[in-house]
Design a protein around this motif. Structure first.
Motif, PDB file in Angstrom:
ATOM      1  N   ALA A  71       0.914  -1.294   0.130  1.00  0.00           N
ATOM      2  CA  ALA A  71       0.321   0.481   0.122  1.00  0.00           C
ATOM      3  C   ALA A  71       0.601   1.163  -0.405  1.00  0.00           C
ATOM      4  CB  ALA A  71      -1.488  -0.567   1.626  1.00  0.00           C
ATOM      5  N   HIS A  72       1.561   1.280   0.829  1.00  0.00           N
ATOM      6  CA  HIS A  72       2.701   2.125   0.853  1.00  0.00           C
ATOM      7  C   HIS A  72       3.944   2.822  -0.199  1.00  0.00           C
ATOM      8  CE1 HIS A  72       6.323   4.663   2.031  1.00  0.00           C
ATOM      9  NE2 HIS A  72       6.160   5.162   2.924  1.00  0.00           N
ATOM     10  N   GLY A  73       3.771   1.881  -1.160  1.00  0.00           N
ATOM     11  CA  GLY A  73       4.439   1.454  -2.569  1.00  0.00           C
ATOM     12  C   GLY A  73       3.960   2.167  -3.636  1.00  0.00           C
ATOM     13  N   ARG A  74       1.981   1.884  -3.435  1.00  0.00           N
ATOM     14  CA  ARG A  74       1.469   1.914  -4.501  1.00  0.00           C
ATOM     15  C   ARG A  74       0.871   3.571  -4.201  1.00  0.00           C
ATOM     16  NH1 ARG A  74      -1.759  -2.935  -3.984  1.00  0.00           N
ATOM     17  NH2 ARG A  74      -2.582  -1.821  -1.903  1.00  0.00           N
ATOM     18  N   THR A  75       0.769   4.039  -2.688  1.00  0.00           N
ATOM     19  CA  THR A  75       1.091   5.488  -3.172  1.00  0.00           C
ATOM     20  C   THR A  75       1.980   6.233  -3.420  1.00  0.00           C
ATOM     21  OG1 THR A  75      -1.002   4.462  -1.018  1.00  0.00           O
ATOM     22  CG2 THR A  75      -0.140   7.444  -1.006  1.00  0.00           C
ATOM     23  N   ARG A  76       3.059   6.338  -2.898  1.00  0.00           N
ATOM     24  CA  ARG A  76       3.766   6.682  -2.568  1.00  0.00           C
ATOM     25  C   ARG A  76       4.383   6.967  -4.229  1.00  0.00           C
ATOM     26  NH1 ARG A  76       9.069   7.579  -2.891  1.00  0.00           N
ATOM     27  NH2 ARG A  76       9.708   5.977  -3.859  1.00  0.00           N
ATOM     28  N   CYS A  77       3.816   5.695  -5.305  1.00  0.00           N
ATOM     29  CA  CYS A  77       4.115   5.893  -6.472  1.00  0.00           C
ATOM     30  C   CYS A  77       4.226   7.430  -7.175  1.00  0.00           C
ATOM     31  CB  CYS A  77       4.343   5.161  -7.282  1.00  0.00           C
ATOM     32  SG  CYS A  77       1.992   4.732  -7.770  1.00  0.00           S
ATOM     33  N   ALA A  78       3.320   7.691  -7.019  1.00  0.00           N
ATOM     34  CA  ALA A  78       2.422   9.493  -7.179  1.00  0.00           C
ATOM     35  C   ALA A  78       3.228  10.924  -6.943  1.00  0.00           C
ATOM     36  CB  ALA A  78       1.215  10.536  -6.175  1.00  0.00           C
ATOM     37  N   ILE A  79       4.849  10.220  -6.435  1.00  0.00           N
ATOM     38  CA  ILE A  79       5.976  11.790  -6.511  1.00  0.00           C
ATOM     39  C   ILE A  79       6.694  11.160  -7.397  1.00  0.00           C
ATOM     40  CG2 ILE A  79       7.263   9.729  -4.689  1.00  0.00           C
ATOM     41  CD1 ILE A  79       6.263  14.206  -5.417  1.00  0.00           C
ATOM     42  N   GLU A  80       6.822   9.554  -7.943  1.00  0.00           N
ATOM     43  CA  GLU A  80       7.975   9.709  -8.921  1.00  0.00           C
ATOM     44  C   GLU A  80       7.476   9.505 -10.194  1.00  0.00           C
ATOM     45  OE1 GLU A  80      10.191   7.598  -8.393  1.00  0.00           O
ATOM     46  OE2 GLU A  80      10.146   7.212  -6.404  1.00  0.00           O
ATOM     47  N   ARG A  81       5.804   9.515 -10.117  1.00  0.00           N
ATOM     48  CA  ARG A  81       5.028   9.521 -11.355  1.00  0.00           C
ATOM     49  C   ARG A  81       5.463  11.263 -11.758  1.00  0.00           C
ATOM     50  NH1 ARG A  81       1.134   6.524  -9.491  1.00  0.00           N
ATOM     51  NH2 ARG A  81      -0.497   8.820  -9.477  1.00  0.00           N
ATOM     52  N   LEU A  82       5.019  12.674  -9.902  1.00  0.00           N
ATOM     53  CA  LEU A  82       5.097  13.759 -10.043  1.00  0.00           C
ATOM     54  C   LEU A  82       6.453  14.013 -11.014  1.00  0.00           C
ATOM     55  CD1 LEU A  82       4.112  16.021  -8.101  1.00  0.00           C
ATOM     56  CD2 LEU A  82       5.965  16.466  -8.751  1.00  0.00           C
ATOM     57  N   ASN A  83       7.940  13.802 -10.762  1.00  0.00           N
ATOM     58  CA  ASN A  83       8.877  13.943 -11.342  1.00  0.00           C
ATOM     59  C   ASN A  83       8.800  13.467 -13.039  1.00  0.00           C
ATOM     60  OD1 ASN A  83      10.070  14.357  -8.832  1.00  0.00           O
ATOM     61  ND2 ASN A  83      10.568  12.509  -8.008  1.00  0.00           N
ATOM     62  N   GLY A  84       8.676  12.350 -13.061  1.00  0.00           N
ATOM     63  CA  GLY A  84       8.433  12.299 -14.641  1.00  0.00           C
ATOM     64  C   GLY A  84       7.842  13.073 -14.984  1.00  0.00           C
ATOM     65  N   VAL A  85       6.532  13.439 -14.898  1.00  0.00           N
ATOM     66  CA  VAL A  85       5.259  14.663 -15.633  1.00  0.00           C
ATOM     67  C   VAL A  85       5.965  15.676 -15.961  1.00  0.00           C
ATOM     68  CG1 VAL A  85       3.561  16.037 -15.402  1.00  0.00           C
ATOM     69  CG2 VAL A  85       3.144  13.304 -15.186  1.00  0.00           C
ATOM     70  N   LEU A  86       6.605  16.228 -14.801  1.00  0.00           N
ATOM     71  CA  LEU A  86       7.713  17.771 -14.453  1.00  0.00           C
ATOM     72  C   LEU A  86       8.881  18.236 -16.002  1.00  0.00           C
ATOM     73  CD1 LEU A  86       7.876  20.547 -13.017  1.00  0.00           C
ATOM     74  CD2 LEU A  86       8.964  19.493 -11.798  1.00  0.00           C
ATOM     75  N   LYS A  87       9.306  16.461 -15.625  1.00  0.00           N
ATOM     76  CA  LYS A  87      10.962  16.527 -16.411  1.00  0.00           C
ATOM     77  C   LYS A  87      10.044  16.333 -17.505  1.00  0.00           C
ATOM     78  CE  LYS A  87      14.723  15.739 -13.053  1.00  0.00           C
ATOM     79  NZ  LYS A  87      15.703  14.682 -12.596  1.00  0.00           N
ATOM     80  N   ARG A  88       8.963  16.194 -18.054  1.00  0.00           N
ATOM     81  CA  ARG A  88       8.910  15.867 -19.634  1.00  0.00           C
ATOM     82  C   ARG A  88       8.157  16.400 -19.868  1.00  0.00           C
ATOM     83  NH1 ARG A  88      10.371  12.989 -24.151  1.00  0.00           N
ATOM     84  NH2 ARG A  88       8.076  12.600 -25.545  1.00  0.00           N
ATOM     85  N   ARG A  89       7.698  17.466 -18.824  1.00  0.00           N
ATOM     86  CA  ARG A  89       6.580  18.778 -19.500  1.00  0.00           C
ATOM     87  C   ARG A  89       7.580  19.729 -19.734  1.00  0.00           C
ATOM     88  NH1 ARG A  89       2.549  19.431 -16.016  1.00  0.00           N
ATOM     89  NH2 ARG A  89       1.502  18.926 -17.284  1.00  0.00           N
ATOM     90  N   PHE A  90       8.568  19.432 -19.039  1.00  0.00           N
ATOM     91  CA  PHE A  90      10.007  20.738 -19.545  1.00  0.00           C
ATOM     92  C   PHE A  90      11.071  20.270 -19.184  1.00  0.00           C
ATOM     93  CE2 PHE A  90       6.634  22.749 -16.604  1.00  0.00           C
ATOM     94  CZ  PHE A  90       5.778  23.437 -17.071  1.00  0.00           C
ATOM     95  N   ALA A  91      11.388  19.575 -20.121  1.00  0.00           N
ATOM     96  CA  ALA A  91      12.691  19.117 -20.768  1.00  0.00           C
ATOM     97  C   ALA A  91      13.663  19.805 -20.367  1.00  0.00           C
ATOM     98  CB  ALA A  91      13.106  18.704 -22.324  1.00  0.00           C
ATOM     99  N   CYS A  92      13.772  21.259 -20.195  1.00  0.00           N
ATOM    100  CA  CYS A  92      15.111  21.746 -19.312  1.00  0.00           C
ATOM    101  C   CYS A  92      15.636  20.877 -18.400  1.00  0.00           C
ATOM    102  CB  CYS A  92      14.915  23.156 -19.248  1.00  0.00           C
ATOM    103  SG  CYS A  92      14.080  23.771 -18.333  1.00  0.00           S
ATOM    104  N   LEU A  93      15.208  20.997 -17.558  1.00  0.00           N
ATOM    105  CA  LEU A  93      15.450  19.775 -15.856  1.00  0.00           C
ATOM    106  C   LEU A  93      16.088  18.808 -16.593  1.00  0.00           C
ATOM    107  CD1 LEU A  93      12.235  20.783 -14.607  1.00  0.00           C
ATOM    108  CD2 LEU A  93      13.903  22.270 -14.158  1.00  0.00           C
ATOM    109  N   ASN A  94      16.094  18.355 -18.109  1.00  0.00           N
ATOM    110  CA  ASN A  94      17.348  17.427 -17.862  1.00  0.00           C
ATOM    111  C   ASN A  94      18.845  17.584 -17.625  1.00  0.00           C
ATOM    112  OD1 ASN A  94      14.865  14.880 -17.997  1.00  0.00           O
ATOM    113  ND2 ASN A  94      14.128  15.757 -19.646  1.00  0.00           N
ATOM    114  N   TYR A  95      18.725  19.248 -18.365  1.00  0.00           N
ATOM    115  CA  TYR A  95      20.131  19.068 -17.963  1.00  0.00           C
ATOM    116  C   TYR A  95      19.874  20.666 -18.088  1.00  0.00           C
ATOM    117  CZ  TYR A  95      25.154  19.439 -18.612  1.00  0.00           C
ATOM    118  OH  TYR A  95      26.549  20.417 -19.132  1.00  0.00           O
TER     119      TYR A  95
END
Length: 324
Positions: A250-274
Motif C-alpha cells: 500500500a505504501h509503494g502504490r501510494t508513494r509512486c505518485a511522487i515518482e510520476r510527478l517527477n516524471g511529468v515535471l521533467k517530461r513537460r519541461f525538458a530543460c530540467l534534464n540538463y
C-alpha cells in the motif's frame, strides 16, 4: 578639395540605419495543439502567464524594437519546453542569443516570485478530501502528501564544483518535492547541491521545522532515505509478516505518485534534464518550472488570482544557497 570635404560631412561618416527584421508571431500562426507542442501551454494559458509577470517585464517604451511581455514569455516557455542551446531558441524566435539568456533569466525570476502563491500545503478544510484521494490511489489511510528528491543536472559550476557532484558522478541540484494525488506540487526546496543527502535536505527544510512543532493531521509517505517520524511513514526494510507486506504494498502504490510527478515535471519541461547555467540560475529556472507545472495541473487556480497582480512584486522567491 573643399567640395570633397563637404560631401564627406554630408554623408555622416559612421552612421548606419538600423534594420529590424520581422519576428515570428506564434500566437497568431499556430493552432492550440501546435502551441501546446512547442510551448506546453495554449493561447489562453500563455496570456494568463503573461498577465502574471507583466508588472515586472513590461517595458516602459517600445524604443529599440523592445520585446513585448508575450514575446518574452514565449521565448522562456520555448526554452523550458525543449532545453536546447540559446542559439536554437534565438533562431526560432527571431532574436539574438544574448537576448534569449536575458529573457530566460528575467522570466524565471518573475515566476519564482509567485512560488508562495501557487504552492500551498493542504489546509485543515482540504485534508479530508486529500486523504480520500490517496486512499483511492493505494489503500493507504491518513495520507496527506508524498515526498522525494530529484536531481536537476547542471554543467560543472565555476565555484565549489565538487559540492555538486552527486552519487552518480554528475553535477546537479538536489530538489525536494512534496506532491499530492493530483500530481500538483505542494512544497519544494530548491537550494542544495547534488552531493547533499535527501535526509539532510528534509531536516533543514521549513516543512520539517513547522511539522515538528505543529504536527499535521495526517502522515507524509517517504522512502527509506528519510527518517521514520510520527508524521513521516517509511516502508519496512524487510517485510517478515503478511501485514508488513500489505503495508509495504500500500505504501509503494501510494508513494509512486511522487515518482510520476517527477516524471511529468521533467517530461513537460525538458530543460530540467540538463541546464547549462550556474547553480543560481538553475534554481531560478527550476522554481519557474515548478510554478508553471502547478498552473498546468491546476487550471482552477486561475480564478484565485486578482485581475491586477501588482502586489505580487513584494513576494520574495524562496530559493538560495545554504550559508557555509
Amino acid at each position: 578639395m573643399a567640395g570633397i570635404v563637404h560631401i564627406f560631412h554630408a554623408g555622416r561618416r559612421g552612421y548606419r540605419q538600423r534594420v529590424h527584421t520581422e519576428r515570428p508571431k506564434p500566437l497568431q500562426q499556430y493552432t492550440t495543439e501546435e502551441l501546446y507542442n512547442r510551448f506546453r501551454f495554449g493561447l489562453d494559458d500563455i496570456n494568463y502567464i503573461a498577465d502574471l509577470v507583466r508588472p515586472q517585464l513590461q517595458c516602459r517604451t517600445l524604443r529599440s524594437h523592445a520585446l513585448t511581455v508575450e514575446e518574452q514569455v514565449l521565448i522562456a516557455l520555448r526554452f523550458y519546453a525543449c532545453g536546447t542551446f540559446y542559439e536554437v531558441i534565438a533562431d526560432s524566435m527571431g532574436v539574438h542569443r544574448t537576448t534569449v539568456g536575458e529573457v530566460v533569466t528575467a522570466v524565471s525570476d518573475a515566476l519564482a516570485r509567485l512560488l508562495d502563491l501557487f504552492l500551498t500545503f493542504p489546509t485543515d478544510g482540504q485534508i479530508a478530501k486529500v486523504r480520500q484521494k490517496y486512499f483511492l490511489l493505494g489503500d493507504m489511510p491518513n495520507t496527506i502528501g508524498v515526498i522525494d528528491c530529484t536531481h536537476v543536472h547542471i554543467q560543472a559550476p565555476r565555484q565549489r564544483e565538487w559540492e555538486y557532484v552527486n552519487r552518480k558522478g554528475r553535477h546537479s541540484i538536489n530538489v525536494q518535492l512534496v506532491g499530492d494525488a493530483d500530481l500538483a506540487i505542494t512544497n519544494c526546496v530548491v537550494r542544495w547541491p547534488g552531493s547533499v543527502h535527501d535526509a539532510r535536505i528534509f531536516r533543514e527544510s521549513r516543512l520539517f521545522t513547522e511539522f515538528q512543532t505543529n504536527r499535521p493531521d495526517g502522515v507524509i509517505l517517504a522512502d527509506s532515505a528519510y527518517p521514520l517520524l510520527p508524521w513521516v511513514m517509511t516502508p519496512f526494510p524487510t517485510a517478515n509478516t503478511p501485514s508488513q507486506m500489505r503495508y509495504n504494498n500500500a505504501h509503494g502504490r501510494t508513494r509512486c505518485a511522487i515518482e510520476r510527478l517527477n516524471g511529468v515535471l521533467k517530461r513537460r519541461f525538458a530543460c530540467l534534464n540538463y541546464l547549462r547555467v550556474e547553480p543560481q540560475g538553475a534554481c531560478q529556472i527550476t522554481l519557474a518550472c515548478i510554478v508553471l507545472h502547478n498552473i498546468a495541473e491546476s487550471p482552477s487556480l486561475t480564478s484565485m488570482i486578482p485581475q491586477s497582480p501588482l502586489h505580487l512584486l513584494m513576494i520574495r522567491p524562496t530559493y538560495g544557497f545554504p550559508s557555509k
